[in-house]
Design a protein around this motif. Sequence first.
Motif, PDB file in Angstrom:
ATOM      1  N   ASN A  31       0.874  -1.166   0.000  1.00 32.02           N
ATOM      2  CA  ASN A  31       0.000   0.000   0.000  1.00 32.02           C
ATOM      3  C   ASN A  31       0.918   1.224   0.000  1.00 32.02           C
ATOM      4  N   GLU A  32       1.096   1.817  -1.185  1.00 26.52           N
ATOM      5  CA  GLU A  32       2.059   2.909  -1.343  1.00 26.52           C
ATOM      6  C   GLU A  32       1.736   4.104  -0.448  1.00 26.52           C
ATOM      7  N   LEU A  33       0.468   4.439  -0.348  1.00 30.81           N
ATOM      8  CA  LEU A  33       0.089   5.596   0.463  1.00 30.81           C
ATOM      9  C   LEU A  33       0.401   5.360   1.940  1.00 30.81           C
ATOM     10  N   MET A  34       0.122   4.144   2.422  1.00 29.44           N
ATOM     11  CA  MET A  34       0.419   3.839   3.820  1.00 29.44           C
ATOM     12  C   MET A  34       1.912   4.031   4.083  1.00 29.44           C
ATOM     13  N   TRP A  35       2.768   3.517   3.192  1.00 29.42           N
ATOM     14  CA  TRP A  35       4.200   3.642   3.389  1.00 29.42           C
ATOM     15  C   TRP A  35       4.662   5.083   3.256  1.00 29.42           C
ATOM     16  N   ALA A  36       3.984   5.887   2.425  1.00 26.15           N
ATOM     17  CA  ALA A  36       4.323   7.307   2.315  1.00 26.15           C
ATOM     18  C   ALA A  36       4.003   8.032   3.624  1.00 26.15           C
ATOM     19  N   VAL A  37       2.880   7.679   4.249  1.00 23.59           N
ATOM     20  CA  VAL A  37       2.525   8.279   5.535  1.00 23.59           C
ATOM     21  C   VAL A  37       3.524   7.836   6.601  1.00 23.59           C
ATOM     22  N   VAL A  38       3.901   6.556   6.577  1.00 17.17           N
ATOM     23  CA  VAL A  38       4.902   6.059   7.527  1.00 17.17           C
ATOM     24  C   VAL A  38       6.216   6.843   7.360  1.00 17.17           C
ATOM     25  N   ALA A  39       6.618   7.065   6.120  1.00 20.95           N
ATOM     26  CA  ALA A  39       7.844   7.815   5.866  1.00 20.95           C
ATOM     27  C   ALA A  39       7.743   9.229   6.440  1.00 20.95           C
ATOM     28  N   ALA A  40       6.594   9.850   6.278  1.00 19.47           N
ATOM     29  CA  ALA A  40       6.405  11.222   6.772  1.00 19.47           C
ATOM     30  C   ALA A  40       6.457  11.276   8.299  1.00 19.47           C
TER      31      ALA A  40
END
Length: 179
Positions: free
Chosen positions: A167-176
């Motif tokens: 889930n790309e969006l989930m990992w983008a939020v995790v990165a943030a």
Amino acid sequence: VICKSDAPTGDVLLDEALKHIKETQPPETVQSWIELLSGETWNPLKLHYQLRNVRERLAKNLVEKGVLTTEKQNFLLFDMTTHPLTNSPIKQRLVKKVQDSVLEKWVNDPHRMDKRVLSLILLAHSSDVLENAFAPLQDEQYDLGMKRVHTLLELEPEKESTKPNANELMWAVVAAFTK
């Protein structure tokens, strides 16, 4: 962030956020949307993207669901509205779910974990409340749980987002939240 579908979700805040994301040109980054949608930015050129009264609206929703209540507390010169927890069983089930996910139900692969639980663990850590969830555990369980959480925190979100079925969006939020 690009909105692929603006179909109503049934959640007023989420639908409002999707509307903003869809209408924004050029697209904003995940970090920018987190700041905008949480009301944590003061950029005057982007104020119209902010969701209004997010914390109050979220608290009201949780009050309506019976999770929180509303009280007035006196702080010296002024009264402040607070929202204490009223439904301890909900909190206990959530804490138990987090504990079990890193102990009894540990799968040692973030892509096989329930994405909501994985997100909850990582966001709870970023919010400094994860240690409270592990506090009732015995020392060995606490150490093992924290060790496993740290293996999740050591993952590289950019790399994880490229794996199959990620889930790309989930990992983008995790990165943030974890940088």
